[in-house]
Motif scaffolding. Structure first.
Motif, PDB file in Angstrom:
ATOM      1  N   ASN A 183       0.742  -1.178   0.023  1.00 18.86           N
ATOM      2  CA  ASN A 183       0.074   0.005  -0.066  1.00 18.86           C
ATOM      3  C   ASN A 183       0.816   1.121   0.111  1.00 18.86           C
ATOM      4  N   ARG A 184       0.751   2.054  -1.278  1.00 17.20           N
ATOM      5  CA  ARG A 184       1.694   3.310  -1.200  1.00 17.20           C
ATOM      6  C   ARG A 184       1.261   4.320  -0.309  1.00 17.20           C
ATOM      7  N   ASP A 185       0.091   4.240   0.275  1.00 20.99           N
ATOM      8  CA  ASP A 185       0.046   5.280   1.431  1.00 20.99           C
ATOM      9  C   ASP A 185       0.440   5.061   2.500  1.00 20.99           C
ATOM     10  N   VAL A 186       1.032   3.720   2.816  1.00 19.95           N
ATOM     11  CA  VAL A 186       1.814   3.226   3.928  1.00 19.95           C
ATOM     12  C   VAL A 186       3.352   3.299   3.828  1.00 19.95           C
ATOM     13  N   TYR A 187       3.672   2.671   2.589  1.00 11.67           N
ATOM     14  CA  TYR A 187       5.085   2.388   2.494  1.00 11.67           C
ATOM     15  C   TYR A 187       5.556   2.928   1.189  1.00 11.67           C
ATOM     16  N   ASP A 188       6.548   4.053   1.238  1.00 12.99           N
ATOM     17  CA  ASP A 188       6.886   4.272  -0.106  1.00 12.99           C
ATOM     18  C   ASP A 188       8.638   4.169  -0.393  1.00 12.99           C
ATOM     19  N   GLY A 189       8.923   2.988   0.510  1.00 15.13           N
ATOM     20  CA  GLY A 189      10.470   2.479   0.130  1.00 15.13           C
ATOM     21  C   GLY A 189      10.372   1.757  -1.231  1.00 15.13           C
ATOM     22  N   PRO A 190      11.442   1.130  -1.377  1.00  9.80           N
ATOM     23  CA  PRO A 190      11.657   0.257  -2.540  1.00  9.80           C
ATOM     24  C   PRO A 190      11.157  -1.109  -2.623  1.00  9.80           C
ATOM     25  N   ILE A 191      10.413  -1.583  -3.966  1.00  9.48           N
ATOM     26  CA  ILE A 191       9.640  -3.005  -3.843  1.00  9.48           C
ATOM     27  C   ILE A 191      10.385  -3.820  -4.742  1.00  9.48           C
ATOM     28  N   ASP A 192      11.791  -3.731  -4.976  1.00  8.53           N
ATOM     29  CA  ASP A 192      12.572  -4.505  -5.645  1.00  8.53           C
ATOM     30  C   ASP A 192      13.240  -5.880  -5.096  1.00  8.53           C
ATOM     31  N   SER A 193      12.764  -6.267  -4.115  1.00 11.99           N
ATOM     32  CA  SER A 193      13.226  -7.398  -3.413  1.00 11.99           C
ATOM     33  C   SER A 193      12.215  -7.943  -2.635  1.00 11.99           C
ATOM     34  N   LEU A 194      12.047  -9.482  -2.608  1.00 10.72           N
ATOM     35  CA  LEU A 194      11.344 -10.232  -1.769  1.00 10.72           C
ATOM     36  C   LEU A 194      11.393 -10.106  -0.442  1.00 10.72           C
ATOM     37  N   GLY A 195      12.577  -9.449  -0.145  1.00 14.09           N
ATOM     38  CA  GLY A 195      12.870  -9.139   1.255  1.00 14.09           C
ATOM     39  C   GLY A 195      11.937  -8.105   2.031  1.00 14.09           C
ATOM     40  N   VAL A 196      10.974  -7.399   1.197  1.00 13.92           N
ATOM     41  CA  VAL A 196      10.055  -6.591   1.716  1.00 13.92           C
ATOM     42  C   VAL A 196       8.968  -7.653   2.809  1.00 13.92           C
TER      43      VAL A 196
END
Lengths: 306, 346
Positions: free
Chosen positions: B139-152
């Protein structure tokens, strides 16, 4: 009840004479087909070899019970020690069901008392109110409860609006939410039997106790409770047993983070594990626990009757 | 068990009412399908065009489908919609029938790359239904960090801790975890399995819930701020108002295809063949895509697709994204994955 034969079974009741066994046939057929047969099937399955991805191989083994009670390590080559995983899951379910029973009792007893002491004409209206939620499917009630208590739901909005809290409660996906769900699901099962017992209570006994200088607490403990105890015990069993196997509330309100007895068994039949004998064995162990509780109840009843 | 049982109940009731008028139909067709995956209008259209009475039951996982067929439902359904690896398993279990290319007149509409698939070489028992990917959305309202890894998901950032939903199926969750660790699927290697076990156990405190059929709803309602999810569910969550972005992490995503499979002992085999040909018509395949927001595997659907579906970021992965199908493990390895899953949820 001893000495009083139920109507229709007496030796003197004309047309039924000698036809008793035949007239009982539908009942026995019903019990046989819907109770004995499935339980027997489950008992047999629990002693069979599992087939990969569901199903059984007709080769008797104790493997399912071994898996339940003994831990041989992830790769099965360590010396066996007691397996706490499944005992832990059972214990968590029992604890949760016990807690739900306690909550239901604490709220249900005063509720039943309140209803039973109303005017005879309004009692049925109160009882009606208690049973209304039961016209709705349990699943829908549980989902509705989730809508109510979620962080964006009306309960939170209201509390924020009134200023009682200044952030979301974070109720959903907690054990407390599961408790709320179980409590809400099974409360009437506690209220109705207690109501039935309190309704028969002769309030002259309370007056007599007061005449003998018994305080409110002493009257409750020594006069009222012994009389309404069968209703309380029945209510506790009716709440405890279904709570023990419940999986809707743990899944929907608790977030399915941990197995409960119900979801553990479901996983064996519907999940990737596909281990039917193990699911059957877990069911048999659950059945034994429930039977044990019921036997305790029967014994306490027998003692009470003496 | 879940909210979708309610949906099933409502769908079934609607079906029963809708079909009350079709009592004089020529024949019948019995479908066993995933929940929320088939537009009712399309079933009505088939029923009307071929004068067939259609009934549909639903399931919520490939394993639930297998369990139900094993428990004696084989012979009561004509077609089911297993995922790729489950087509292979059903074939191994002898639960599938085959058809000839002459019977399946629309087989030529299948995209080339979905014709000779290893789970059904040459397409003898199944046809493509829809394909998509499994990854995660935030949800981009909550989290604006990178989403390039399954580590999220597996080593989540602080903003997301305690606000993540994961799929409640061991296959997909443990496969994504394996992709993250870079270990092969179905590995019998002890160290790799121990690392997998440690990863998911370590991540669990940051996970708020396990749920597959609620994966979309928890994002829409705000109960979760991130979640493992199927691509179409992510697109639907956005359509329902959640500000979600679907991730194509560098470690890879799961790719899957659901297939309409002809079941053994189908009571209405002829109607099943008609239905499968019907679903291979571009217009009808597009109708499913417009409903489910996945991709069909049938050629010529473009004119019928709604633009927001055809152009959704979920359905248009970046060029170099790594993909993997879920593998069906052999028995001696599967028990190890089952043990890890039980250990995770004990």
């Amino acid at each position: 009840m001893a000495g009083v034969a139920p109507p229709g079974t007496g030796t003197g009741s004309g047309i039924y004479r000698g036809n008793g066994p035949r007239l009982m046939l539908p009942v026995w057929a019903f019990i046989g087909i819907f109770l004995v047969l499935p339980v027997l099937l489950m008992a047999v399955y629990s002693f069979l070899t599992k087939e990969f991805r569901g199903g059984v191989i007709w080769d008797p083994t104790l493997a399912a019970y071994d898996k339940f009670f003994l831990d041989r390590g992830l790769f099965g080559d360590e010396p066996p020690v007691i397996e706490w995983t499944y005992i832990g899951i059972f214990w968590r379910s029992i604890w949760q069901a016990g807690l739900a029973t306690l909550f239901c009792l604490v709220i249900g007893f005063p509720t039943a008392w309140f209803i039973a002491t109303r005017d005879v004409r309004t009692r049925s209206a109160w009882l009606f109110l208690v049973t209304i939620p039961y016209w709705v499917n349990l699943l829908i009630r549980t989902v509705s409860m989730k809508f109510l208590i979620r962080d964006t739901g009306p309960l939170n909005e209201f509390l924020l609006w009134t200023g009682v809290v200044d952030g979301p409660l974070g109720l959903v996906n907690t054990n407390l939410a599961v408790q709320i769900g179980l409590f809400y699901s099974y409360l009437p099962f506690m209220v109705l039997p207690i109501y039935a017992a309190v309704e028969r209570y002769d309030f002259a006994l309370s007056e007599a106790a007061a005449d003998l200088y018994a305080g409110a607490w002493t009257t409750l403990r020594l006069v009222i409770l012994p009389v309404v105890r069968p209703g309380i015990v029945a209510g506790c069993i009716l709440v405890f047993v279904p709570s023990l196997g419940a999986f809707l509330a743990p899944d929907l309100l608790g977030g399915a983070k941990t197995f409960m007895i119900g979801s553990l068994i479901e996983e064996q039949f519907k999940g990737a594990a596909g281990n039917w004998p193990f699911g059957a064995a877990a069911s048999m162990i659950l059945l034994s626990i429930v039977l044990g509780v019921l036997l305790l109840y029967a014994r306490s009843q027998a003692k009470g009757a003496r | 068990m879940t909210e979708n049982a309610m949906k099933t109940f409502l769908t079934t009731s609607a079906l029963a009412m809708g079909l009350a008028t079709g009592a004089t139909a020529e024949g019948s067709l019995s479908i066993y399908h995933w929940f929320e995956y088939m537009p009712q209008e399309l079933l009505d259209k088939f029923a009307r065009e071929y004068d067939v009475e259609v009934t549909m039951d639903t399931y919520d996982s490939n394993e639930a489908l297998l369990a139900s067929l094993k428990a004696g439902r084989l012979g009561s359904y004509d077609v089911a919609v297993p995922g790729d690896y489950m087509v292979k398993i059903l074939a191994q279990e002898g639960m599938l029938d085959t058809f000839t290319p002459e019977e399946m007149t629309n087989l030529g509409n299948v995209e080339d790359r979905w014709m000779d698939v290893d789970f059904d070489p040459g397409r003898q028992s199944s046809i493509p239904y829809q394909w998509g990917t499994t990854s995660y959305a935030v949800n981009r309202d909550v989290y604006d960090g990178p989403i390039d890894s399954l580590g999220v998901i597996f080593e989540p950032p602080e903003e997301l801790a305690g606000r993540i939903n994961v799929l409640d199926t061991s296959g997909e969750t443990l496969t994504l975890a394996s992709l993250y660790l870079g270990i092969p699927q179905c590995t019998p290697d002890r160290d790799q399995l121990k690392a997998l076990n440690a990863l998911v156990i370590g991540a669990k405190p940051a996970w708020a819930s396990f749920g597959s059929d609620v994966a979309k709803d928890v994002l829409v309602s705000g109960d979760a701020a991130a979640g493992m999810i199927w691509s179409g569910f992510s697109a639907k969550a956005r359509a329902e108002g959640a500000n979600v972005e679907y991730a194509f992490p560098k470690e890879g995503v799961i790719v899957w295809m659901d297939n309409v499979a002809l079941l053994r002992d189908a009571p209405n085999r002829d109607n099943a063949i008609k239905f499968m040909n019907f679903l291979l018509e571009p217009e009808n395949a597009a109708a499913v895509t417009n409903y489910a927001a996945y991709t069909s595997g049938v050629t010529g659907t473009e004119p019928y697709l709604e633009p927001e579906i055809a152009n959704s970021p979920e359905s248009n992965p970046p060029e170099n994204v790594k993909t993997a199908f879920v593998e069906a493990c052999p028995q001696e390895v599967q028990v190890l994955y089952d043990a890890i899953w039980t250990n995770l949820k004990k």
